[in-house]
Design an enzyme around this catalytic site. Structure first.
Site, short mmCIF file in Angstrom:
data_model
loop_
_atom_site.label_atom_id
_atom_site.label_comp_id
_atom_site.label_asym_id
_atom_site.label_seq_id
_atom_site.Cartn_x
_atom_site.Cartn_y
_atom_site.Cartn_z
N GLY A 46 -5.64 13.60 9.82
CA GLY A 46 -4.44 14.41 9.74
C GLY A 46 -4.79 15.88 9.64
CD GLN A 51 -5.77 20.86 6.79
OE1 GLN A 51 -4.99 20.04 7.21
NE2 GLN A 51 -7.03 20.55 6.48
CB CYS A 89 -9.66 18.05 2.72
SG CYS A 89 -8.53 19.33 3.30
CG LEU A 90 -10.33 17.69 9.06
CD1 LEU A 90 -9.39 17.76 10.26
CD2 LEU A 90 -11.72 17.25 9.50
CG HIS A 131 -4.66 14.93 2.52
ND1 HIS A 131 -5.82 14.85 1.78
CD2 HIS A 131 -4.81 16.02 3.30
CE1 HIS A 131 -6.63 15.85 2.09
NE2 HIS A 131 -6.05 16.57 3.04
CD GLU A 132 -2.84 16.07 6.63
OE1 GLU A 132 -2.80 17.32 6.58
OE2 GLU A 132 -3.92 15.44 6.62
CG HIS A 135 -3.07 20.38 3.51
ND1 HIS A 135 -3.98 21.26 2.98
CD2 HIS A 135 -3.80 19.32 3.98
CE1 HIS A 135 -5.21 20.76 3.11
NE2 HIS A 135 -5.13 19.58 3.71
#
Ligand SMILES: [Zn+2]
Length: 182
Positions: A46, A51, A89-90, A131-132, A135
């Site tokens: 995701g 991000q 996490c990216l 998670h997203e 963000h």
């Protein structure tokens, strides 16, 4: 089609709550396309707009071979069931920690054309949606850890090669060998 550099932990955009989308125009469709291209290039599960430096409430996902997006998401939890599992996490490359999440989620929002969308997610899809959406509120998965685990994660971040580099740009393996890049 544009793969966009991913903002890394320490970038203030990751701590800023994102604004609701109000214009369903060409720019929004471009944002969804850029997010999707970047996610597929990174091989994550995701990716949220902050991000890549855009403060709008949009995320994309690639879970169980289903690629999609959600605009202005609102989460509901149909029950109390929880799941444990490794999360990453990216924007925090190389750091994976067991993170407790809800097992089931109903994510409601709209698509890039403003049409209503409902995603009924379980397991990894539920984890991804939580998670997203975090963000979009400026919340990172390490905030969800208990004190000891968070301290260990912060230590790993401080020791990471990418941390504190200027500009915050780093090559990340597109195929992490374990964990879940989100
Ligand atoms: Zn993330």
């Amino acid at each position: 089609m544009t793969v966009t550099p991913i903002r890394l932990f320490g970038d203030p955009v990751l701590r800023s709550p994102a604004d609701p989308v109000v214009d369903f125009d060409k720019e929004l469709r471009r944002l969804v396309a850029d997010l999707t291209d970047t996610l597929l290039d990174e091989g994550g599960a995701g990716l949220a707009a902050p991000q890549i430096g855009v403060g709008l409430r949009v995320f994309v996902f690639d879970v169980d071979d289903v690629v999609g997006h959600l605009v202005n998401p609102v989460l509901e939890f149909p029950d109390e069931e929880e799941q444990e599992g490794q999360e990453g996490c990216l924007s925090i490359p190389g750091v994976y920690v067991d993170t407790k999440r809800r097992q089931n989620v109903v994510a409601r929002g709209v698509d890039q054309h403003g049409e209503p969308v409902q995603i009924v997610g379980t397991g990894m899809m539920a984890r991804c949606a939580q998670h997203e959406t975090d963000h979009l509120d400026g919340v990172l998965f390490i905030d969800r850890l208990d004190r000891e685990a968070r301290k260990a994660a912060m230590r790993a971040i401080r020791e990471a090669e990418w941390f504190g580099e200027q500009p915050p740009r780093v090559m990340v393996s597109p195929h992490p060998t374990n964990g879940l890049g989100l």
